[in-house]
Design a protein around this motif. Structure first.
Motif, PDB file in Angstrom:
ATOM      1  N   TYR A   1      -5.846  -8.325  -5.657  1.00 27.16           N
ATOM      2  CA  TYR A   1      -6.201  -6.865  -5.727  1.00 27.16           C
ATOM      3  C   TYR A   1      -5.000  -6.243  -5.836  1.00 27.16           C
ATOM      4  N   ILE A   2      -4.817  -5.055  -6.501  1.00 19.51           N
ATOM      5  CA  ILE A   2      -3.672  -4.076  -6.690  1.00 19.51           C
ATOM      6  C   ILE A   2      -2.611  -4.916  -6.979  1.00 19.51           C
TER       7      ILE A   2
ATOM      8  N   TYR B   1     -11.303  -4.057   3.731  1.00 22.64           N
ATOM      9  CA  TYR B   1     -11.454  -4.271   2.477  1.00 22.64           C
ATOM     10  C   TYR B   1     -12.325  -5.923   2.023  1.00 22.64           C
TER      11      TYR B   1
ATOM     12  N   VAL C   1       0.859  -1.089   0.081  1.00 21.43           N
ATOM     13  CA  VAL C   1       0.034   0.087   0.041  1.00 21.43           C
ATOM     14  C   VAL C   1       0.787   1.130  -0.033  1.00 21.43           C
TER      15      VAL C   1
ATOM     16  N   ALA D   1      -6.176  -2.575 -13.585  1.00 21.30           N
ATOM     17  CA  ALA D   1      -6.098  -1.246 -14.143  1.00 21.30           C
ATOM     18  C   ALA D   1      -6.702  -1.230 -15.616  1.00 21.30           C
TER      19      ALA D   1
ATOM     20  N   THR E   1      -9.685   1.841 -12.173  1.00 14.99           N
ATOM     21  CA  THR E   1      -9.389   0.357 -12.229  1.00 14.99           C
ATOM     22  C   THR E   1     -10.596  -0.193 -11.969  1.00 14.99           C
TER      23      THR E   1
ATOM     24  N   HIS F   1      -8.838  -7.746 -10.082  1.00 15.75           N
ATOM     25  CA  HIS F   1      -8.691  -6.539 -10.036  1.00 15.75           C
ATOM     26  C   HIS F   1      -7.716  -5.770 -10.941  1.00 15.75           C
TER      27      HIS F   1
ATOM     28  N   GLU G   1     -13.233   1.724  -9.661  1.00 12.89           N
ATOM     29  CA  GLU G   1     -12.716   2.175  -8.624  1.00 12.89           C
ATOM     30  C   GLU G   1     -11.549   3.228  -9.082  1.00 12.89           C
ATOM     31  N   ARG G   2     -11.355   4.315  -8.764  1.00 11.19           N
ATOM     32  CA  ARG G   2     -10.444   5.185  -9.079  1.00 11.19           C
ATOM     33  C   ARG G   2      -9.159   5.239  -7.947  1.00 11.19           C
ATOM     34  N   HIS G   3      -8.001   5.152  -8.245  1.00  9.40           N
ATOM     35  CA  HIS G   3      -6.753   5.263  -7.544  1.00  9.40           C
ATOM     36  C   HIS G   3      -6.063   6.465  -8.074  1.00  9.40           C
TER      37      HIS G   3
END
Length: 252
Positions: free
Chosen positions: A131-132, A43, A21, A164, A237, A162, A230-232
């Protein structure tokens, strides 16, 4: 082209929590472990709750977390499933995850070295999750990995992947990004100018074609997909989730 496996091995050895993270409060020298793992617990509770509300009850036997890092999601998953397997390419991440597992007395989580064949992911899983992670893997390598993850989903189980889908770069920023990933030494110079350690790895960000993921799910008998955008920061993403409802079918 940058070597993402090498970069994540460096993150695992030098700054594993920030590698998972990328927030200043999770730098190794100041990380609050309780706060760090609360983010993972919150999460996965929210994610599983949404999946079960929309797609129905999920069997809770085995779960697989791909790109598990230090176990931010895999360790909370161990309180929700009979068995959890976490895969990661970075030995340093896995070493830290194992240390934390033992420290917390968690006996049903297992951390294993990942490879492109997913050779250490043995058997089927009721929940396959990532995720990520894939945004940091080149698309030509990541899409086959997603296909292999989907192959490990048991009938009646779910996948939640997940990726991008849009970097949100201006043309100038996009050109600068390409230069940083292809010109030797440029990334070290950029870090030096920004006050970072020159040796700190770059976190590659890749856009994925979601139609290819939907096609792989369809070929493997997954039902209707649940999609969450979802916005990072400037990056857009997408979570793509679905239940596997029939045996594998290869269309002519």
């Amino acid at each position: 082209m940058i070597d993402t496996d090498r970069d994540w091995r460096i993150w695992g050895e030098t700054d594993p929590y920030y590698g998972v993270v990328s927030a200043p409060q999770f730098r190794r020298e100041q990380v609050d472990l309780d706060a760090f793992f609360q983010t993972g617990d919150a999460y996965i509770q929210e994610r599983l709750g949404r999946l079960e509300r929309q797609l129905g009850t999920l069997p809770r036997r085995r779960a697989l977390d791909f790109g598990c890092g230090v176990g931010r999601v895999a360790l909370p998953l161990a309180g929700l499933f009979d068995e959890v397997v976490g895969l990661d390419v970075a030995p340093g991440m896995l070493k830290e995850a194992e240390r934390l597992r033992l420290e917390r007395g968690i006996g049903n989580a297992h951390f294993r070295q990942s490879d492109d064949r997913l050779s250490t992911a043995v058997g089927e899983f009721d929940f396959v999750h990532s995720y990520i992670v894939f945004q940091h893997i080149a698309v030509e390598r990541g899409l086959p990995l997603i296909g292999r993850l989907l192959d490990h989903v048991a009938i009646g189980g779910m996948a939640s992947i997940h990726v991008a889908i849009r970097r949100g770069d201006t043309p100038v920023r996009a050109a600068f990004y390409r230069a940083r990933t292809h010109i030797p030494g440029l990334q070290r110079l950029v870090h030096r100018l920004r006050g970072k350690k020159p040796s700190e790895p770059m976190m590659q960000m890749n856009e994925y074609p979601v139609s290819a993921i939907f096609a792989m799910m369809h070929l493997r008998g997954f039902g209707q997909a649940l999609v969450d955008v979802e916005r990072h920061g400037r990056f857009l993403t997408m979570h793509i989730a679905a239940r596997r409802i029939s045996p594998t079918e290869i269309l002519p």
